[in-house]
Write a protein that holds these residues in place. Structure first.
Motif, PDB file in Angstrom:
ATOM      1  N   UNK A 168      20.527   3.400   1.906  1.00 39.80           N
ATOM      2  CA  UNK A 168      19.388   2.526   1.605  1.00 39.80           C
ATOM      3  C   UNK A 168      19.600   1.106   2.129  1.00 39.80           C
ATOM      4  N   UNK A 169      20.831   0.600   2.028  1.00 45.64           N
ATOM      5  CA  UNK A 169      21.063  -0.820   2.334  1.00 45.64           C
ATOM      6  C   UNK A 169      21.291  -1.106   3.827  1.00 45.64           C
ATOM      7  N   UNK A 170      22.198  -0.322   4.462  1.00 43.13           N
ATOM      8  CA  UNK A 170      22.589  -0.658   5.840  1.00 43.13           C
ATOM      9  C   UNK A 170      21.420  -0.670   6.837  1.00 43.13           C
ATOM     10  N   UNK A 171      20.567   0.369   6.861  1.00 41.95           N
ATOM     11  CA  UNK A 171      19.456   0.307   7.824  1.00 41.95           C
ATOM     12  C   UNK A 171      18.567  -0.914   7.597  1.00 41.95           C
ATOM     13  N   UNK A 172      18.414  -1.314   6.318  1.00 38.04           N
ATOM     14  CA  UNK A 172      17.574  -2.485   6.007  1.00 38.04           C
ATOM     15  C   UNK A 172      18.203  -3.758   6.580  1.00 38.04           C
ATOM     16  N   UNK A 173      19.526  -3.878   6.437  1.00 40.93           N
ATOM     17  CA  UNK A 173      20.221  -5.073   6.939  1.00 40.93           C
ATOM     18  C   UNK A 173      20.165  -5.144   8.463  1.00 40.93           C
ATOM     19  N   UNK A 174      20.364  -3.964   9.108  1.00 41.75           N
ATOM     20  CA  UNK A 174      20.445  -3.957  10.573  1.00 41.75           C
ATOM     21  C   UNK A 174      19.122  -3.600  11.271  1.00 41.75           C
ATOM     22  N   UNK A 175      18.055  -3.542  10.513  1.00 41.74           N
ATOM     23  CA  UNK A 175      16.767  -3.116  11.075  1.00 41.74           C
ATOM     24  C   UNK A 175      16.330  -3.968  12.263  1.00 41.74           C
ATOM     25  N   UNK A 176      16.607  -5.283  12.194  1.00 40.19           N
ATOM     26  CA  UNK A 176      16.163  -6.169  13.270  1.00 40.19           C
ATOM     27  C   UNK A 176      17.156  -6.226  14.428  1.00 40.19           C
ATOM     28  N   UNK A 186      12.553   2.061   8.164  1.00 41.00           N
ATOM     29  CA  UNK A 186      11.122   2.198   7.855  1.00 41.00           C
ATOM     30  C   UNK A 186      10.850   3.271   6.794  1.00 41.00           C
ATOM     31  N   UNK A 187      11.785   4.191   6.652  1.00 43.88           N
ATOM     32  CA  UNK A 187      11.572   5.298   5.696  1.00 43.88           C
ATOM     33  C   UNK A 187      12.366   5.134   4.387  1.00 43.88           C
ATOM     34  N   UNK A 188      12.964   3.961   4.206  1.00 46.90           N
ATOM     35  CA  UNK A 188      13.713   3.765   2.945  1.00 46.90           C
ATOM     36  C   UNK A 188      12.910   2.896   1.972  1.00 46.90           C
ATOM     37  N   UNK A 189      13.053   3.153   0.669  1.00 40.75           N
ATOM     38  CA  UNK A 189      12.315   2.334  -0.314  1.00 40.75           C
ATOM     39  C   UNK A 189      12.773   0.884  -0.303  1.00 40.75           C
ATOM     40  N   UNK A 190      14.046   0.706   0.078  1.00 41.02           N
ATOM     41  CA  UNK A 190      14.628  -0.627   0.105  1.00 41.02           C
ATOM     42  C   UNK A 190      13.913  -1.502   1.150  1.00 41.02           C
ATOM     43  N   UNK A 191      13.801  -0.964   2.367  1.00 41.75           N
ATOM     44  CA  UNK A 191      13.137  -1.710   3.434  1.00 41.75           C
ATOM     45  C   UNK A 191      11.656  -1.881   3.128  1.00 41.75           C
ATOM     46  N   UNK A 192      11.073  -0.848   2.492  1.00 41.18           N
ATOM     47  CA  UNK A 192       9.644  -0.951   2.142  1.00 41.18           C
ATOM     48  C   UNK A 192       9.429  -2.132   1.192  1.00 41.18           C
ATOM     49  N   UNK A 203       1.934 -14.458   3.494  1.00 42.90           N
ATOM     50  CA  UNK A 203       0.487 -14.409   3.279  1.00 42.90           C
ATOM     51  C   UNK A 203      -0.181 -13.219   3.937  1.00 42.90           C
ATOM     52  N   UNK A 204       0.604 -12.177   4.265  1.00 35.33           N
ATOM     53  CA  UNK A 204       0.016 -11.000   4.919  1.00 35.33           C
ATOM     54  C   UNK A 204       0.081  -9.763   4.008  1.00 35.33           C
ATOM     55  N   UNK A 205      -0.062  -9.984   2.717  1.00 34.02           N
ATOM     56  CA  UNK A 205       0.075  -8.860   1.781  1.00 34.02           C
ATOM     57  C   UNK A 205      -0.995  -7.796   2.024  1.00 34.02           C
ATOM     58  N   UNK A 206      -2.208  -8.225   2.308  1.00 33.69           N
ATOM     59  CA  UNK A 206      -3.274  -7.263   2.577  1.00 33.69           C
ATOM     60  C   UNK A 206      -3.241  -6.876   4.047  1.00 33.69           C
ATOM     61  N   UNK A 207      -2.254  -6.048   4.439  1.00 30.94           N
ATOM     62  CA  UNK A 207      -2.121  -5.660   5.850  1.00 30.94           C
ATOM     63  C   UNK A 207      -1.748  -4.182   5.950  1.00 30.94           C
ATOM     64  N   UNK A 208      -1.820  -3.656   7.187  1.00 28.63           N
ATOM     65  CA  UNK A 208      -1.459  -2.251   7.430  1.00 28.63           C
ATOM     66  C   UNK A 208       0.019  -2.025   7.121  1.00 28.63           C
ATOM     67  N   UNK A 209       0.837  -3.018   7.473  1.00 26.68           N
ATOM     68  CA  UNK A 209       2.293  -2.909   7.205  1.00 26.68           C
ATOM     69  C   UNK A 209       2.558  -2.701   5.716  1.00 26.68           C
ATOM     70  N   UNK A 210       1.842  -3.452   4.882  1.00 29.64           N
ATOM     71  CA  UNK A 210       2.020  -3.325   3.427  1.00 29.64           C
ATOM     72  C   UNK A 210       1.605  -1.932   2.976  1.00 29.64           C
ATOM     73  N   UNK A 211       0.488  -1.462   3.538  1.00 33.63           N
ATOM     74  CA  UNK A 211      -0.022  -0.145   3.164  1.00 33.63           C
ATOM     75  C   UNK A 211       0.992   0.954   3.521  1.00 33.63           C
ATOM     76  N   UNK A 212       1.554   0.850   4.749  1.00 35.03           N
ATOM     77  CA  UNK A 212       2.546   1.853   5.183  1.00 35.03           C
ATOM     78  C   UNK A 212       3.788   1.816   4.286  1.00 35.03           C
ATOM     79  N   UNK A 213       4.215   0.594   3.964  1.00 36.42           N
ATOM     80  CA  UNK A 213       5.389   0.452   3.088  1.00 36.42           C
ATOM     81  C   UNK A 213       5.096   1.030   1.712  1.00 36.42           C
ATOM     82  N   UNK A 214       3.875   0.821   1.235  1.00 38.04           N
ATOM     83  CA  UNK A 214       3.486   1.354  -0.083  1.00 38.04           C
ATOM     84  C   UNK A 214       3.508   2.887  -0.060  1.00 38.04           C
ATOM     85  N   UNK A 215       3.057   3.461   1.075  1.00 36.78           N
ATOM     86  CA  UNK A 215       3.068   4.926   1.212  1.00 36.78           C
ATOM     87  C   UNK A 215       4.514   5.438   1.133  1.00 36.78           C
TER      88      UNK A 215
END
Lengths: 239, 280
Positions: A168-176, A186-192, A203-215
């Motif tokens: 959960x943690x490592x991909x989130x840290x090294x994602x960039x 992209x598929x971990x709850x941590x990164x989401x 200020x981009x809470x209402x975005x496609x990225x947020x929706x995908x992360x929520x999914x």
């Protein structure tokens, strides 16, 4: 299955106090707060997007506390046979597990709030921040409980916790920094959670990225609950 | 008298072998029933069946007059259980532990002091459980099991590994509880303990009940048909309990040669060995 809210309340109070006294568990809550203080005073001068450091520490808190608290706590009760004593005192497995999940959520909320205030982000974000962190932590806490149910004792729980925390943690840290890490993240709850909190701070809470992360978070909730129910039915809570 | 526990032809197989085979017995309200047998005889397995930790495969079990399948969860609030692995929380004091279990069982915290007094732990109530001696731990665990004054108390080897003085204290506690109306189902492989405490005992061997009754009746049943006389010459004479033996005894007494006279009753351990040939 009948569940007594009174018994859950009594168990919750006991679990809360017990975790406060348990150095090996409570340290997992202190470390992210310590890092929040450290990052705040060491890196606040560096040019970084607002909310970046907050997200990083939240990710650390999510993978440490949410996995370790329920897993170690349940495994310890098995190892020391206090779980057997509870079962024989007419406490059901479900009441026991609900208490552990609620206590872990409470500790996660407290540490997340501490981190929020230490990082001095905008107070207006607080309500959304609480909702995001509580919901995103839920599947990880349930998976932590799954580890606790699967483990025989604290040592086994420790062995099971580490891969889950790293995945959960490592991909989130090294994602960039790494493309593959980014895809996995992209598929971990941590990164989401990190993604949604970042979107909140930019200020981009209402975005496609947020929706995908929520999914992704919803999918993890379904997976975690299914794993918990399957293991609970197969093994029960006690050895 | 009501039967609080009744088993009829109960069977349970574990790993292809019979752990319990055609087991039938009853425990009457108000008694201390000793469930005896060597390690591996099936004593703990029977407790697990009675407390729904295991499911029987055949036969019938009645708990407080109800079939165990139909026994509601709330019924178990009338039961206290001290298993061989029962434990309390290390990081909590004795008092905190008992207050926690009192709250779980919906008992006012104020009653904890009385139970602590009964188990002689009132002065040690602030001691963390992990810093208690084994005897203190066992008394605290027993206190947590009887906080709610159970109607039926299951005890699995309650004095196992304890020194004689602490065992005595536990025995006294159990006798007090029984006098207050608690029915006690006691498993032990300590025959002396059973003899001292129990109104009736059942002897289990390889999952089967091989004898059941009052200790005194069992001793009489298995008593040798002879009497032992120690004479003034320090000679031990054994006489049959028949007309001829009676005449000989009368003769020795009339000659004022009799120092002591004893019937040869076995203790429970000897009865067990006689029945099974097994060692404890």
């Amino acid at each position: 299955m009948d569940v007594s809210m009174r018994k859950i309340g009594v168990l919750y109070k006991k679990d809360f106090m017990d975790i406060l006294k348990n150095v090996s568990i409570s340290i997992s809550c202190v470390i992210p707060v310590f890092f929040a203080v450290l990052y705040k005073y060491l890196f606040s001068e560096l040019p970084m997007p607002e909310g970046y450091l907050l997200s990083l520490i939240l990710a650390l808190n999510l993978t440490m506390g949410a996995v370790m608290i329920p897993a170690t706590s349940i495994a310890e009760e098995k190892e020391k046979h206090t779980l057997r004593t509870l079962m024989l005192s007419n406490v059901s497995g479900l009441e026991f597990c609900v208490s552990k999940l609620l206590v872990t959520s409470s500790f996660m909320l407290i540490t997340n709030l501490l981190i929020f205030f230490i990082m001095s982000v905008k107070i207006a974000w607080l309500p959304a921040f609480i909702v995001i962190t509580v919901v995103c932590a839920f599947p990880v806490i349930v998976l932590g409980a799954v580890v606790g149910l699967a483990a025989r004792d604290q040592m086994t729980a420790g062995v099971y916790e580490i891969p889950l925390m790293l995945v959960f943690l490592l991909p989130t840290i090294f994602a960039d920094l790494n493309k593959i890490a980014g895809i996995i993240a992209d598929f971990t709850p941590c990164h989401a959670m990190v993604q949604i909190v970042s979107n909140l701070t930019t200020g981009e809470l209402a975005s496609t990225d947020t929706l995908l992360a929520a999914v992704v978070v919803i999918a993890w909730i379904i997976v975690a609950v299914a794993a918990f129910v399957a293991l609970f039915r197969k093994k029960g809570v006690d050895n | 008298m009501t039967n609080l526990i009744e088993l009829r032809d109960v069977c349970l197989r574990l790993d292809e072998d019979f752990a319990i085979q055609d087991l039938s017995f009853e425990v009457r309200e108000g008694e201390i029933f000793g469930f005896l047998g060597p390690s591996g005889a099936g004593k703990t397995t029977t407790i697990k069946l009675l407390t729904k930790q295991l499911k029987k495969q055949a036969g019938e079990i009645f708990l407080m007059g109800e079939s165990i399948e139909r026994t509601k969860r709330s019924r178990y609030d009338e039961i206290g259980i001290l298993s061989d692995t029962s434990n309390l929380y290390d990081r909590m004091t004795i008092e905190e532990n008992l207050k926690f279990f009192a709250a779980l069982k919906n008992i006012p915290g104020s009653e904890v002091a009385e139970v602590l007094k009964n188990v002689d732990l009132l002065e040690e109530k602030k001691r963390p459980f992990k810093k208690c001696s084994k005897g203190m731990k066992q008394r605290a665990i027993l206190a947590s099991a009887v906080l709610h004054r159970p109607r039926l108390l299951f005890l699995d080897e309650p004095t196992s590994g304890l020194d004689p003085a602490t065992s005595q204290e536990i025995h006294k506690l159990l006798e007090n509880l029984n006098q207050q109306g608690t029915t006690i189902f006691l498993t032990t492989h300590n025959m002396e303990e059973a003899d001292k405490l129990c109104q009736r005992v059942g002897i289990l061997n390889r999952g089967k009940m091989i004898a059941c009754g009052r200790p005194r009746d069992l001793k009489l049943e298995f008593a040798k048909d002879e009497v032992e006389i120690l004479t003034t010459d320090r000679e031990i004479l054994r006489m049959k309990k028949d007309r001829e033996g009676a005449a000989r005894i009368a003769e020795i007494i009339s000659q004022e040669k009799c120092l002591t006279i004893h019937s040869k009753e076995p203790n429970l351990e000897e009865i067990f060995l006689q029945l099974t040939g097994r060692e404890f």
